[in-house]
Design a protein around this motif. Structure first.
Motif, mmCIF file in Angstrom:
data_model
loop_
_atom_site.group_PDB
_atom_site.id
_atom_site.type_symbol
_atom_site.label_atom_id
_atom_site.label_comp_id
_atom_site.label_asym_id
_atom_site.label_seq_id
_atom_site.Cartn_x
_atom_site.Cartn_y
_atom_site.Cartn_z
ATOM 1 N N ARG A 61 0.791 -1.241 0.000
ATOM 2 C CA ARG A 61 0.000 0.000 0.000
ATOM 3 C C ARG A 61 0.827 1.299 0.000
ATOM 4 O O ARG A 61 0.585 2.165 -0.850
ATOM 5 N N LEU A 81 2.243 2.340 -3.298
ATOM 6 C CA LEU A 81 1.319 2.786 -4.338
ATOM 7 C C LEU A 81 1.072 4.285 -4.197
ATOM 8 O O LEU A 81 0.943 5.003 -5.185
ATOM 9 N N VAL A 82 1.028 4.756 -2.945
ATOM 10 C CA VAL A 82 0.846 6.190 -2.703
ATOM 11 C C VAL A 82 2.042 6.966 -3.269
ATOM 12 O O VAL A 82 1.886 8.002 -3.906
ATOM 13 N N ALA A 135 2.158 7.093 -7.216
ATOM 14 C CA ALA A 135 1.221 7.971 -7.942
ATOM 15 C C ALA A 135 1.903 9.244 -8.467
ATOM 16 O O ALA A 135 1.871 9.509 -9.676
ATOM 17 N N ASP A 146 -8.729 -3.506 -0.938
ATOM 18 C CA ASP A 146 -8.593 -2.368 -0.017
ATOM 19 C C ASP A 146 -7.160 -1.876 0.102
ATOM 20 O O ASP A 146 -6.921 -0.721 0.452
ATOM 21 N N SER A 165 -4.763 -2.447 -2.349
ATOM 22 C CA SER A 165 -4.062 -2.297 -3.628
ATOM 23 C C SER A 165 -4.922 -1.619 -4.697
ATOM 24 O O SER A 165 -4.686 -0.461 -5.043
ATOM 25 N N PHE A 185 -6.069 2.040 -4.761
ATOM 26 C CA PHE A 185 -5.054 3.085 -4.901
ATOM 27 C C PHE A 185 -4.793 3.379 -6.379
ATOM 28 O O PHE A 185 -4.542 4.520 -6.750
ATOM 29 N N GLY A 202 -8.117 5.184 -7.421
ATOM 30 C CA GLY A 202 -8.304 6.460 -6.711
ATOM 31 C C GLY A 202 -7.244 7.490 -7.038
ATOM 32 O O GLY A 202 -7.519 8.687 -7.039
ATOM 33 N N LEU A 203 -6.013 7.052 -7.260
ATOM 34 C CA LEU A 203 -4.934 8.016 -7.487
ATOM 35 C C LEU A 203 -4.559 8.139 -8.961
ATOM 36 O O LEU A 203 -3.583 8.799 -9.308
ATOM 37 N N CYS A 231 -0.228 14.039 -0.925
ATOM 38 C CA CYS A 231 -1.085 14.370 0.223
ATOM 39 C C CYS A 231 -1.712 15.758 0.055
ATOM 40 O O CYS A 231 -2.917 15.933 0.259
ATOM 41 N N PRO A 250 -9.582 3.997 1.016
ATOM 42 C CA PRO A 250 -8.863 4.538 -0.140
ATOM 43 C C PRO A 250 -8.229 5.875 0.249
ATOM 44 O O PRO A 250 -8.640 6.504 1.226
ATOM 45 N N TYR A 251 -7.241 6.331 -0.521
ATOM 46 C CA TYR A 251 -6.424 7.460 -0.072
ATOM 47 C C TYR A 251 -7.232 8.731 0.207
ATOM 48 O O TYR A 251 -7.081 9.356 1.254
#
Ligand code: UD1
Length: 369
Positions: free
Chosen positions: A10, A13-14, A17, A42, A44, A47, A50-51, A174, A262-263
């Protein structure tokens, strides 16, 4: 330039992005390889969607296992992929088993490796992440450090020449997501029984040091249950699995258990919260960037900048058992002084793309490519 990113868990992945965005904007070829270390939607899929990250070109499907099995599985499965792709850079992220396996697989094929988020240290050799970081930094050719402190750690280990301070790519993502969440006035999705318009805390626990020792896990569950504000416990599958195994009841007292978010949902939940209680490195920093006080369920942190001004407080093991001290720490108000900006300006990913291209050019000019 062709960059091959190895990701699997996880937090990677953030970080991926903004890097994927910057590489594509600069016109570079980017191959994403997902190791499959995290496979739950949830942790993987959400992200990627969502991103806005492009789907991985290669999925190794490694899944869970002991450290050796998981790391070795990724290492073996990467061999043919790296041999076929022959990228200019193998880019690895953070400190997971996928990070270490990606770095080792690349150096074995004499492919240049860059480590994003290099130089972080907890100095706690019992953490699997600490071995992964140290070994990856010493294997890699280019160390992309998020903070001045990380640069100092790398210099102390004789790695200064390979190190570049680029800032923290997590700031990029962020702050971008915070602005979007605020613009659309997103109401946080919280576990049932927690009202988003009343004070609450966001909590996560997933580190092996906290989940795998039954006594420590029970003490943590007791402490969370005794907090004076409702606690939205966004439970990682490891936490749920260990709690079940050890017979520890999580959903009691102040605690309501929900799924990982999700983020953008997580950012909304933290923005709406009175504070955060966590053992996650990423969430400590997100709380700091979003201006919410954080209590960290560990004796040390790789992000000591968050401790300045009282934004983050460490709760080492013995204090957990003194309920009064624990409660006062976790439910404290936000400090008054504004946060500094030790993690950079939110443009780290662009710098990553630039530094990779520059170093490739240097390599080509010196004929070592
Ligand atoms: C890993 C990283 C950690 C990072 C975390 C983020 C290592 C050593 N640790 O820890 O640094 O902070 O990711 O979440 O690489 N599981 C599932 N579904 C999944 C993934 C895991 O059910 O999609 C369960 C399995 O029971 C598995 C356990 O969680 O055995 C642990 O998963 P694993 O990937 O080994 O480590 P994390 O605890 O997620």
């Amino acid at each position: 330039m062709k960059v091959l990113s190895v990701v699997g868990a996880r937090p990677q992945l953030v970080k991926l992005a903004p890097v994927a965005g910057a590489l594509s904007q600069a016109g570079h070829r980017h191959v994403i390889v997902h190791t499959g270390q995290h496979y739950d939607a949830d942790l993987s899929d959400v992200f990627f969607t969502g991103l806005g990250i492009p789907a991985p070109e290669v999925h190794l499907g490694i899944g869970s296992g002991s450290h050796g099995v998981q790391t070795g599985g990724v290492l073996a499965a990467l061999d043919p992929v790296l041999a076929a792709e022959r990228p200019d850079w193998v880019l690895v992220y953070g400190d997971t088993n996928s990070t270490l396996a990606g770095a080792v697989a690349a150096v074995k094929q004499q492919l240049p490796v860059a480590h994003l988020e290099a130089g972080l240290r907890s100095f706690n050799r019992r953490m699997p992440e600490e071995h992964n970081r140290v070994l990856t930094d010493h294997a890699a050719d280019l160390l992309l450090a998020p903070t001045a402190e990380a640069m100092r750690h790398l210099a102390a280990e004789g790695l200064a020449e390979r190190s570049v301070l680029v800032g923290d790519v997590m700031v990029d993502v962020c702050l971008r997501v915070r602005d979007a969440v605020q613009a659309e006035r997103r109401v946080p999705t919280l576990p049932e029984g927690i009202a988003p318009d009343r004070p609450y805390l966001v909590a996560t626990v997933h580190r092996a040091e906290n989940t795998d020792d039954p006594k420590r896990l029970a003490a943590l569950a007791d402490a969370l249950a005794a907090l004076p504000l409702p606690v939205a416990l966004l439970a990682h599958p490891r936490l749920l699995a260990r709690a079940r195994e050890h017979g520890v009841e999580l959903a009691r007292g102040a605690v309501r258990v929900g799924r990982p978010l999700p983020y953008a949902e997580l950012v909304a939940a933290v923005l709406g919260a009175a504070g955060v209680v966590t053992d996650s490195g990423g969430l400590q920093k997100e709380a700091y960037l979003l201006g919410r006080p954080c209590t960290t369920l560990r004796p040390e942190t790789e992000w000591p900048e968050t401790l300045a001004g009282g934004w983050n407080a460490l709760v080492p093991d013995p204090q957990l058992l003194t309920a009064a001290a624990w409660t006062a720490t976790a439910a404290r108000p936000a400090p008054r002084q504004p946060t500094a900006a030790p993690y950079g300006d939110g443009r780290a990913a662009g710098r990553v793309a630039q530094v990779l291209a520059e170093h490739l050019r240097r390599r080509e000019l010196s004929g070592t490519s």
